[in-house]
Motif scaffolding. Structure first.
Motif, PDB file in Angstrom:
ATOM      1  N   ALA A  54      66.586  44.688 -13.868  1.00 41.11           N
ATOM      2  CA  ALA A  54      67.632  46.129 -13.873  1.00 41.11           C
ATOM      3  C   ALA A  54      68.836  45.466 -13.718  1.00 41.11           C
ATOM      4  O   ALA A  54      69.893  45.868 -14.045  1.00 41.11           O
ATOM      5  CB  ALA A  54      67.159  47.057 -13.023  1.00 41.11           C
ATOM      6  N   ALA A  55      68.993  44.504 -12.608  1.00 39.25           N
ATOM      7  CA  ALA A  55      70.194  43.851 -12.214  1.00 39.25           C
ATOM      8  C   ALA A  55      70.961  43.310 -13.282  1.00 39.25           C
ATOM      9  O   ALA A  55      72.117  43.329 -13.040  1.00 39.25           O
ATOM     10  CB  ALA A  55      69.917  42.981 -10.766  1.00 39.25           C
ATOM     11  N   ARG A  56      70.167  42.780 -14.058  1.00 38.34           N
ATOM     12  CA  ARG A  56      71.183  42.092 -15.210  1.00 38.34           C
ATOM     13  C   ARG A  56      70.905  42.699 -16.614  1.00 38.34           C
ATOM     14  O   ARG A  56      71.669  42.369 -17.782  1.00 38.34           O
ATOM     15  CB  ARG A  56      70.017  40.670 -15.641  1.00 38.34           C
ATOM     16  CG  ARG A  56      70.469  39.564 -14.571  1.00 38.34           C
ATOM     17  CD  ARG A  56      69.336  38.690 -14.417  1.00 38.34           C
ATOM     18  NE  ARG A  56      69.475  37.887 -13.172  1.00 38.34           N
ATOM     19  CZ  ARG A  56      69.291  38.108 -12.096  1.00 38.34           C
ATOM     20  NH1 ARG A  56      68.744  39.120 -11.552  1.00 38.34           N
ATOM     21  NH2 ARG A  56      69.464  37.224 -11.048  1.00 38.34           N
ATOM     22  N   GLY A  57      70.651  44.050 -16.547  1.00 41.62           N
ATOM     23  CA  GLY A  57      70.850  44.981 -17.850  1.00 41.62           C
ATOM     24  C   GLY A  57      70.084  44.803 -18.828  1.00 41.62           C
ATOM     25  O   GLY A  57      70.347  45.027 -19.909  1.00 41.62           O
ATOM     26  N   GLU A  60      61.155  43.776 -11.486  1.00 37.11           N
ATOM     27  CA  GLU A  60      61.623  45.035 -12.005  1.00 37.11           C
ATOM     28  C   GLU A  60      63.174  44.866 -11.679  1.00 37.11           C
ATOM     29  O   GLU A  60      64.284  45.077 -12.305  1.00 37.11           O
ATOM     30  CB  GLU A  60      61.135  46.261 -11.626  1.00 37.11           C
ATOM     31  CG  GLU A  60      61.657  47.611 -12.229  1.00 37.11           C
ATOM     32  CD  GLU A  60      61.004  48.776 -12.008  1.00 37.11           C
ATOM     33  OE1 GLU A  60      60.969  49.834 -12.517  1.00 37.11           O
ATOM     34  OE2 GLU A  60      60.403  48.744 -10.760  1.00 37.11           O
ATOM     35  N   ASN A  61      63.396  44.758 -10.249  1.00 39.45           N
ATOM     36  CA  ASN A  61      64.474  44.874  -9.787  1.00 39.45           C
ATOM     37  C   ASN A  61      65.918  43.698 -10.402  1.00 39.45           C
ATOM     38  O   ASN A  61      67.048  43.957 -10.630  1.00 39.45           O
ATOM     39  CB  ASN A  61      64.717  44.518  -8.244  1.00 39.45           C
ATOM     40  CG  ASN A  61      64.217  45.900  -7.585  1.00 39.45           C
ATOM     41  OD1 ASN A  61      63.877  46.533  -8.249  1.00 39.45           O
ATOM     42  ND2 ASN A  61      64.344  45.790  -6.451  1.00 39.45           N
ATOM     43  N   ASP A  62      65.165  42.640 -10.685  1.00 43.12           N
ATOM     44  CA  ASP A  62      65.828  41.616 -11.201  1.00 43.12           C
ATOM     45  C   ASP A  62      66.248  41.730 -12.696  1.00 43.12           C
ATOM     46  O   ASP A  62      67.412  41.434 -13.444  1.00 43.12           O
ATOM     47  CB  ASP A  62      65.233  40.399 -11.247  1.00 43.12           C
ATOM     48  CG  ASP A  62      65.348  39.916  -9.692  1.00 43.12           C
ATOM     49  OD1 ASP A  62      66.024  40.074  -8.858  1.00 43.12           O
ATOM     50  OD2 ASP A  62      64.522  38.961  -9.263  1.00 43.12           O
ATOM     51  N   ALA A 101      64.884  36.561 -10.415  1.00 44.51           N
ATOM     52  CA  ALA A 101      66.529  35.985 -10.461  1.00 44.51           C
ATOM     53  C   ALA A 101      66.694  35.662 -11.749  1.00 44.51           C
ATOM     54  O   ALA A 101      66.206  36.569 -12.869  1.00 44.51           O
ATOM     55  CB  ALA A 101      66.617  35.193  -9.561  1.00 44.51           C
ATOM     56  N   ASP A 102      67.320  34.597 -12.245  1.00 42.18           N
ATOM     57  CA  ASP A 102      67.716  34.325 -13.604  1.00 42.18           C
ATOM     58  C   ASP A 102      66.432  33.967 -14.439  1.00 42.18           C
ATOM     59  O   ASP A 102      66.646  33.871 -15.692  1.00 42.18           O
ATOM     60  CB  ASP A 102      68.756  33.208 -13.600  1.00 42.18           C
ATOM     61  CG  ASP A 102      70.190  33.788 -13.223  1.00 42.18           C
ATOM     62  OD1 ASP A 102      70.289  34.875 -13.305  1.00 42.18           O
ATOM     63  OD2 ASP A 102      70.899  33.005 -13.091  1.00 42.18           O
TER      64      ASP A 102
END
Length: 95
Positions: free
Chosen positions: A62-65, A58-60, A31-32
């Motif tokens: 990518a989700a935050r660029g 990895e997904n987190d 997450a953050d």
């Protein structure tokens, strides 16, 4: 021990976390918490100089660029790898 950090390092007590770790402990940024892995940041420098084995979802990232700005000193993992970490470290603490 597996520590999971889901909040920004700027709103949690990273210094205290680093004070209580032991050799063999893992930290997963999610997450953050992945903000702590920004290359060149004070949090990333503190983490990479610690005894912790470092991981980030990895997904987190990518989700935050943040992929292009993420330090190479932290292992980027999948959710499947997260499950493996929980199997390897029976004790966990959310941070």
């Amino acid at each position: 021990m597996l520590y999971t950090m889901s909040r920004s390092p700027y709103v949690c007590d990273l210094t205290e976390l680093l004070r209580i770790i032991l050799p063999g402990d893992d930290l997963l940024l999610l997450a953050d918490g992945v903000i702590a892995g920004l290359a060149g940041s004070p949090a990333a420098r503190a983490l990479t100089s610690s005894l912790l084995t470092l991981h980030a979802l990895e997904n987190d990232i990518a989700a935050r660029g943040l992929a292009a700005h993420f330090t190479h000193n932290i292992m980027v993992i999948s959710y499947t790898d997260f499950v493996r970490l929980t199997e390897r470290q029976p004790q966990q603490m959310a941070w």
